[in-house]
Design an enzyme around this catalytic site. Structure first.
Site, mmCIF file in Angstrom:
data_model
loop_
_atom_site.group_PDB
_atom_site.id
_atom_site.type_symbol
_atom_site.label_atom_id
_atom_site.label_comp_id
_atom_site.label_asym_id
_atom_site.label_seq_id
_atom_site.Cartn_x
_atom_site.Cartn_y
_atom_site.Cartn_z
ATOM 1 N N LYS A 163 0.966 -1.117 0.021
ATOM 2 C CA LYS A 163 0.006 -0.035 -0.008
ATOM 3 C C LYS A 163 1.024 1.371 0.104
ATOM 4 O O LYS A 163 1.824 1.147 0.698
ATOM 5 C CB LYS A 163 -0.963 -0.006 1.213
ATOM 6 C CG LYS A 163 -2.011 -1.240 1.305
ATOM 7 C CD LYS A 163 -2.910 -1.046 0.373
ATOM 8 C CE LYS A 163 -4.087 -2.003 0.737
ATOM 9 N NZ LYS A 163 -5.342 -1.778 -0.421
ATOM 10 N N ASP A 188 -0.496 -0.088 -4.392
ATOM 11 C CA ASP A 188 -2.093 0.162 -4.270
ATOM 12 C C ASP A 188 -2.239 1.466 -3.639
ATOM 13 O O ASP A 188 -1.872 1.543 -2.325
ATOM 14 C CB ASP A 188 -2.786 -1.123 -3.906
ATOM 15 C CG ASP A 188 -4.325 -0.812 -3.595
ATOM 16 O OD1 ASP A 188 -4.791 0.485 -4.379
ATOM 17 O OD2 ASP A 188 -5.068 -1.544 -3.050
ATOM 18 N N GLU A 213 -2.292 0.083 -8.630
ATOM 19 C CA GLU A 213 -3.510 0.057 -8.465
ATOM 20 C C GLU A 213 -4.371 1.443 -7.835
ATOM 21 O O GLU A 213 -3.809 2.123 -6.867
ATOM 22 C CB GLU A 213 -3.897 -0.997 -7.349
ATOM 23 C CG GLU A 213 -5.268 -1.592 -7.366
ATOM 24 C CD GLU A 213 -5.403 -2.783 -6.426
ATOM 25 O OE1 GLU A 213 -4.468 -3.431 -5.954
ATOM 26 O OE2 GLU A 213 -6.607 -2.828 -5.880
ATOM 27 N N ASP A 238 -9.543 -0.324 -9.130
ATOM 28 C CA ASP A 238 -10.346 -1.168 -7.953
ATOM 29 C C ASP A 238 -11.484 -0.176 -7.737
ATOM 30 O O ASP A 238 -12.588 -0.436 -8.321
ATOM 31 C CB ASP A 238 -9.254 -1.146 -6.927
ATOM 32 C CG ASP A 238 -10.155 -1.756 -5.727
ATOM 33 O OD1 ASP A 238 -11.130 -2.107 -5.691
ATOM 34 O OD2 ASP A 238 -9.287 -2.049 -4.773
ATOM 35 N N LYS A 262 -13.651 -7.302 -7.482
ATOM 36 C CA LYS A 262 -13.920 -7.836 -6.080
ATOM 37 C C LYS A 262 -15.716 -8.125 -5.991
ATOM 38 O O LYS A 262 -16.226 -7.089 -6.489
ATOM 39 C CB LYS A 262 -13.992 -6.372 -5.243
ATOM 40 C CG LYS A 262 -12.247 -6.180 -4.737
ATOM 41 C CD LYS A 262 -12.279 -5.291 -3.888
ATOM 42 C CE LYS A 262 -10.609 -4.905 -3.462
ATOM 43 N NZ LYS A 262 -10.420 -3.840 -2.751
HETATM 44 MG MG MG Z 1 -7.242 -1.939 -3.926
#
Ligand code: MG
Length: 368
Positions: A163, A188, A213, A238, A262
């Site tokens: 992240k 991300d 991402e 995302d 997702k």
């Molecule tokens: Mg993500």
């Protein structure tokens, strides 16, 4: 199928370590388990928004309210129908996608059990081992980040995802690259940057990432297209990839060249499969992200990830990577970087009722 009753159970499982992303931190995992009873079978789904409303504005509490006051009563009015007809009722409901995913995936599990097949077969796929990647949150120090990665790579994970956020990007990447060489690596940002940061984000080219991402806000498809035109590193969406039409638009604008699918964000398996199929037709590879969910949501993501256009490791990881315990049996395990779905029907992982009772916050039962 003919729905006789629905049980909702809100569970809260402590995480093994706090999970921090660009806009917040959690120390527990909340999930709402949806059990749909029909003809002696029980289909199980999970509604799994992140606590603290920083991935989206939806919380476990708001999702619980939407399920119990709106979606479940609506579904019980209809009660009888094919999987597709009941999915239509759910899709038309004005509820958040997490609530819809919880109920819709329970119906898919039920249908697969009725047909005596694993969930992936109902999706049109075959069971296969699924590659798993290690996802690291934001840590207080570089040393802690490197220690976490080193510890988990021993389990064979196939890529590293870290992240990032303003102030935590170039330097941790430099540390990770120097410690782990050319191991597959991605980042991300969870929407943490703006268009004004594009010159800064161009520096990430130096790290030969698999993808970046969701660098920019969820509604800024044009910004993502602008960034994509300036760098070689693929952009993956995302948070932006909320439904089929948005993904179609994003692809047509060149706002992304990879999509993270997702189940929770798109409101269930039917929508997830449609997005997979669209991306496949458009030549855009996808991979399966997580909230992360507890074991039921994780299991369903594994079944989805057996479809052919899932071309990167999933974020589904071993149960023990996130949770002090999980609410399924067997637990999800990673072996040499792969997760093998157990033989069985439906989700192929059962609820561990003892663990569910241990982590239970509240429970309600709904009848027609
Ligand atoms: Mg993500």
């Amino acid at each position: 199928m003919n729905i006789e009753r629905v049980t909702l159970r809100h569970v809260r499982v402590p995480l093994v370590e706090p999970f921090k992303i660009s806009n917040g931190q959690v120390e527990v995992k909340d999930g709402i388990l949806v059990s749909v009873h029909s003809g002696g079978l029980v289909g199980c789904g999970e509604a799994s928004p992140m606590a603290g409303s920083f991935y989206s504005e939806d919380t476990p509490e708001s999702t619980w309210d939407e399920l119990s006051t709106n979606l479940i009563p609506n579904l019980l009015k209809q009660r009888e129908g094919t999987l597709d007809a009941l999915c239509d009722v759910i899709a038309a409901s004005p509820c958040n996608p997490f609530a819809r995913a919880g109920v819709e995936t329970a119906l898919w599990d039920l249908e697969a059990q009725m047909k005596q097949v694993p969930l992936c077969a109902l999706l049109g796929s075959l069971p296969r081992p699924v590659e798993s990647g290690f996802a690291a949150g934001i840590y207080p120090t570089h040393k802690q980040l490197l220690n976490a990665i080193e510890c988990h790579l021993k389990e064979g994970y196939k890529r590293i995802k870290i992240k990032i956020a303003p102030g935590w990007d170039v330097r941790p990447l430099r540390h990770v690259r120097s410690a782990f060489g050319d191991f597959p690596l991605m980042v991300d940002a969870n929407c943490a940057y703006g268009r004004e940061d594009i010159p800064h984000l161009e520096q990430l080219e130096d790290f030969f990432l698999e993808m970046i991402e969701q660098p920019l806000p969820r509604d800024d498809l044009e910004g993502h297209a602008l960034l994509a035109s300036k760098i070689m590193t693929p952009i993956c969406l995302d948070e932006s990839a909320k439904d089929l039409e948005t993904v179609r638009k994003a692809i047509s604008m060149n706002a992304c060249s990879i999509v993270n699918i997702k189940i929770q964000r798109v409101g269930g398996l039917r929508a997830a499969k449609k997005i997979h199929d669209l991306c496949d037709e458009e030549g855009v590879p996808v991979w399966a992200g997580t909230m992360p969910e507890l074991g039921i949501g994780g299991a369903q993501t594994l079944h989805l990830a057996t479809l052919g256009n899932f071309q990167f490791p999933t974020d589904v990881q071993a149960s023990g990577r996130w949770f002090v315990d999980d609410i399924i049996t067997p637990l999800i395990e990673v072996d040499k970087g792969f997760i093998t779905i157990p033989e069985g029907v439906g989700n192929c992982y059962a609820l561990n009722e003892e663990a569910v009772r241990r982590f239970l916050i509240q429970e309600t039962e709904h009848h027609p």
